[in-house]
Design a protein around this motif. Structure first.
Motif, PDB file in Angstrom:
ATOM      1  N   SER A  33       0.829  -1.212   0.000  1.00  0.00           N
ATOM      2  CA  SER A  33       0.000   0.000   0.000  1.00  0.00           C
ATOM      3  C   SER A  33       0.858   1.255   0.000  1.00  0.00           C
ATOM      4  O   SER A  33       0.522   2.244  -0.661  1.00  0.00           O
ATOM      5  CB  SER A  33      -0.918   0.020   1.222  1.00  0.00           C
ATOM      6  OG  SER A  33      -1.912  -0.938   1.044  1.00  0.00           O
ATOM      7  N   GLY A  68     -11.949  -2.225  -1.709  1.00  0.00           N
ATOM      8  CA  GLY A  68     -10.689  -1.760  -2.306  1.00  0.00           C
ATOM      9  C   GLY A  68     -10.599  -0.247  -2.282  1.00  0.00           C
ATOM     10  O   GLY A  68     -10.156   0.373  -3.241  1.00  0.00           O
ATOM     11  N   GLY A  92      -8.654   1.668  -0.673  1.00  0.00           N
ATOM     12  CA  GLY A  92      -7.242   2.038  -0.804  1.00  0.00           C
ATOM     13  C   GLY A  92      -6.916   3.457  -0.380  1.00  0.00           C
ATOM     14  O   GLY A  92      -7.134   3.856   0.766  1.00  0.00           O
ATOM     15  N   LEU A  93      -6.436   4.236  -1.331  1.00  0.00           N
ATOM     16  CA  LEU A  93      -5.965   5.597  -1.027  1.00  0.00           C
ATOM     17  C   LEU A  93      -7.081   6.622  -1.132  1.00  0.00           C
ATOM     18  O   LEU A  93      -6.840   7.810  -0.977  1.00  0.00           O
ATOM     19  CB  LEU A  93      -4.841   5.970  -2.012  1.00  0.00           C
ATOM     20  CG  LEU A  93      -3.715   4.948  -2.153  1.00  0.00           C
ATOM     21  CD1 LEU A  93      -2.775   5.363  -3.273  1.00  0.00           C
ATOM     22  CD2 LEU A  93      -2.956   4.805  -0.853  1.00  0.00           C
ATOM     23  N   VAL A 118     -12.359   7.266  -5.445  1.00  0.00           N
ATOM     24  CA  VAL A 118     -13.655   7.216  -4.781  1.00  0.00           C
ATOM     25  C   VAL A 118     -14.068   8.623  -4.321  1.00  0.00           C
ATOM     26  O   VAL A 118     -13.310   9.266  -3.601  1.00  0.00           O
ATOM     27  CB  VAL A 118     -13.529   6.284  -3.540  1.00  0.00           C
ATOM     28  CG1 VAL A 118     -14.823   6.213  -2.774  1.00  0.00           C
ATOM     29  CG2 VAL A 118     -13.078   4.895  -3.961  1.00  0.00           C
ATOM     30  N   ASP A 127     -10.578  -2.530   2.861  1.00  0.00           N
ATOM     31  CA  ASP A 127      -9.315  -2.772   2.151  1.00  0.00           C
ATOM     32  C   ASP A 127      -8.436  -3.624   3.064  1.00  0.00           C
ATOM     33  O   ASP A 127      -8.697  -3.731   4.263  1.00  0.00           O
ATOM     34  CB  ASP A 127      -8.606  -1.445   1.823  1.00  0.00           C
ATOM     35  CG  ASP A 127      -7.632  -1.591   0.650  1.00  0.00           C
ATOM     36  OD1 ASP A 127      -7.943  -1.082  -0.440  1.00  0.00           O
ATOM     37  OD2 ASP A 127      -6.579  -2.245   0.814  1.00  0.00           O
ATOM     38  N   LEU A 159     -10.485  -9.476   1.039  1.00  0.00           N
ATOM     39  CA  LEU A 159     -11.748  -9.649   0.310  1.00  0.00           C
ATOM     40  C   LEU A 159     -11.686 -10.789  -0.702  1.00  0.00           C
ATOM     41  O   LEU A 159     -12.649 -11.026  -1.430  1.00  0.00           O
ATOM     42  CB  LEU A 159     -12.106  -8.338  -0.410  1.00  0.00           C
ATOM     43  CG  LEU A 159     -12.338  -7.142   0.541  1.00  0.00           C
ATOM     44  CD1 LEU A 159     -12.286  -5.829  -0.239  1.00  0.00           C
ATOM     45  CD2 LEU A 159     -13.670  -7.288   1.259  1.00  0.00           C
ATOM     46  N   ALA A 209     -13.812  -0.944  -6.294  1.00  0.00           N
ATOM     47  CA  ALA A 209     -13.074   0.196  -6.855  1.00  0.00           C
ATOM     48  C   ALA A 209     -11.632  -0.157  -7.213  1.00  0.00           C
ATOM     49  O   ALA A 209     -10.721  -0.013  -6.389  1.00  0.00           O
ATOM     50  CB  ALA A 209     -13.111   1.353  -5.853  1.00  0.00           C
ATOM     51  N   CYS A 210     -11.458  -0.653  -8.427  1.00  0.00           N
ATOM     52  CA  CYS A 210     -10.107  -0.978  -8.933  1.00  0.00           C
ATOM     53  C   CYS A 210      -9.411  -1.998  -8.025  1.00  0.00           C
ATOM     54  O   CYS A 210      -8.209  -1.892  -7.758  1.00  0.00           O
ATOM     55  CB  CYS A 210      -9.257   0.279  -9.080  1.00  0.00           C
ATOM     56  SG  CYS A 210      -9.976   1.457 -10.215  1.00  0.00           S
ATOM     57  N   MET A 236      -6.456  -8.145  -6.595  1.00  0.00           N
ATOM     58  CA  MET A 236      -6.679  -9.410  -5.869  1.00  0.00           C
ATOM     59  C   MET A 236      -6.161 -10.568  -6.705  1.00  0.00           C
ATOM     60  O   MET A 236      -5.549 -11.495  -6.182  1.00  0.00           O
ATOM     61  CB  MET A 236      -8.174  -9.608  -5.588  1.00  0.00           C
ATOM     62  CG  MET A 236      -8.669  -8.855  -4.403  1.00  0.00           C
ATOM     63  SD  MET A 236     -10.206  -9.504  -3.723  1.00  0.00           S
ATOM     64  CE  MET A 236     -11.300  -9.495  -5.106  1.00  0.00           C
TER      65      MET A 236
HETATM   66  C1  LIG Z   1      -5.504   0.090  -7.281  1.00  0.00           C
HETATM   67  S1  LIG Z   1      -5.781   0.073  -5.569  1.00  0.00           S
HETATM   68  C2  LIG Z   1      -7.382   0.774  -5.401  1.00  0.00           C
HETATM   69  C3  LIG Z   1      -7.341   2.259  -5.363  1.00  0.00           C
HETATM   70  C4  LIG Z   1      -8.489   2.867  -4.589  1.00  0.00           C
HETATM   71  N1  LIG Z   1      -9.788   2.477  -5.117  1.00  0.00           N
HETATM   72  C5  LIG Z   1      -8.378   4.382  -4.522  1.00  0.00           C
HETATM   73  O1  LIG Z   1      -9.400   5.081  -4.687  1.00  0.00           O
HETATM   74  O2  LIG Z   1      -7.272   4.882  -4.238  1.00  0.00           O
HETATM   75  C6  LIG Z   1      -6.139  -1.600  -5.197  1.00  0.00           C
HETATM   76  C7  LIG Z   1      -6.472  -1.808  -3.720  1.00  0.00           C
HETATM   77  O3  LIG Z   1      -6.858  -3.162  -3.547  1.00  0.00           O
HETATM   78  C8  LIG Z   1      -6.425  -3.567  -2.268  1.00  0.00           C
HETATM   79  N2  LIG Z   1      -6.401  -5.027  -2.231  1.00  0.00           N
HETATM   80  C9  LIG Z   1      -5.640  -5.863  -2.969  1.00  0.00           C
HETATM   81  N3  LIG Z   1      -5.917  -7.150  -2.658  1.00  0.00           N
HETATM   82  C10 LIG Z   1      -6.885  -7.116  -1.700  1.00  0.00           C
HETATM   83  C11 LIG Z   1      -7.583  -8.115  -0.965  1.00  0.00           C
HETATM   84  N4  LIG Z   1      -7.316  -9.412  -1.143  1.00  0.00           N
HETATM   85  N5  LIG Z   1      -8.503  -7.735  -0.066  1.00  0.00           N
HETATM   86  C12 LIG Z   1      -8.751  -6.405   0.144  1.00  0.00           C
HETATM   87  N6  LIG Z   1      -8.135  -5.402  -0.536  1.00  0.00           N
HETATM   88  C13 LIG Z   1      -7.203  -5.763  -1.426  1.00  0.00           C
HETATM   89  C14 LIG Z   1      -5.060  -2.922  -2.126  1.00  0.00           C
HETATM   90  O4  LIG Z   1      -4.683  -2.825  -0.773  1.00  0.00           O
HETATM   91  C15 LIG Z   1      -5.299  -1.567  -2.794  1.00  0.00           C
HETATM   92  O5  LIG Z   1      -5.636  -0.579  -1.854  1.00  0.00           O
END
Ligand SMILES: C[S@@+](CC[C@H](N)C(=O)[O-])C[C@H]1O[C@@H](n2cnc3c(N)ncnc32)[C@H](O)[C@@H]1O
Length: 225
Positions: free
Chosen positions: A26, A68, A70-71, A75, A91, A117, A135-136, A141
């Protein structure tokens, strides 16, 4: 490097999961997003606009779940917090920078939950939200799953088949392009699973020239469903 190290240390202290590998991932994303802010801006605007459009289709605006989160760049957090009674953000990791964004809103109706997730969305069924936004998340995953296709199939079935309005935004594949605009490589990001039909699609320059390589850029194809 110093900023990253500080962020990592603060994240480890505030995380309920306390998994250094996930937190490092992250923090890497946070750092990349700062470096590539200009290249990522059109994608982030498209995501936010699509999510706002989806909210417009929700009749009962009580609960929204963001998977998801994330940052909190893709969103429209402020809009969601104003439009729905409760917002739950899921997340693996909520970095201090994301927690600060939530605190700065000054609203009591946003919750942050750290959860893996990739095991499916059954946990949402006890009290189904009105709107579920992925969201992305999906390609990320898939990237870390031992069986990417299984994770993708399950997420799509759960999200699109649940008793809520679904909103899926995901990258589905990528192209490597040289400075002449020629495609010199391609790849799939959904473990070989076919993406569902999209309402919108766009390109996201994830790695502009100079980020991953001097002479190539990486451009992802994104769909919104
Ligand atoms: C591209 S980022 C998403 C960006 C976010 N939507 C934003 O608005 O900044 C992908 C996100 O998926 C999360 N992620 C990846 N694998 C995951 C899992 N198995 N369960 C939950 N979150 C996961 C990561 O921690 C990351 O924050």
């Amino acid at each position: 490097m110093i900023l990253e190290a500080l962020h990592f240390t603060a994240a480890l202290a505030t995380s309920s999961r306390r998994k250094p590998r996930e937190i490092a991932g992250s923090v890497g994303l946070w750092s990349r997003a700062r470096r590539c802010a200009k290249a990522w801006a059109p994608h982030e605007e498209n995501c936010q606009a699509f999510i706002e459009e989806k909210v417009g289709q929700v009749i009962e605006r009580r609960r929204v779940t963001v998977l998801g989160s994330g940052l909190l760049r893709d969103v429209p957090l402020d809009y969601l917090a104003k439009s729905l009674q409760t917002v739950t953000l899921y997340d693996l990791v909520h970095l201090p920078s994301a927690r600060l964004k939530v605190r700065r809103l000054g609203r009591e109706n946003v919750r942050l939950i750290e959860r893996d997730l990739s095991d499916g969305l059954d946990f949402l069924k006890a009290e189904p939200p009105d709107l579920v936004i992925s969201a992305c998340l999906l390609s990320q995953m898939a990237l870390h799953a031992p069986e990417p296709g299984t994770v993708v199939r399950r997420h799509l079935a759960d999200l699109l088949g649940g008793p809520w309005v679904p909103c899926l935004i995901t990258d589905t594949g990528f192209e490597l392009r040289n400075r002449q605009g020629e495609v010199i490589g391609t790849g799939d990001l959904l473990g070989g699973e076919p993406p569902p039909p999209a309402f919108r699609a766009w390109e996201w320059t994830v790695a502009p020239f100079g980020e991953a390589a001097r002479e190539t850029e990486t451009v992802h194809r994104v769909i919104a469903v």
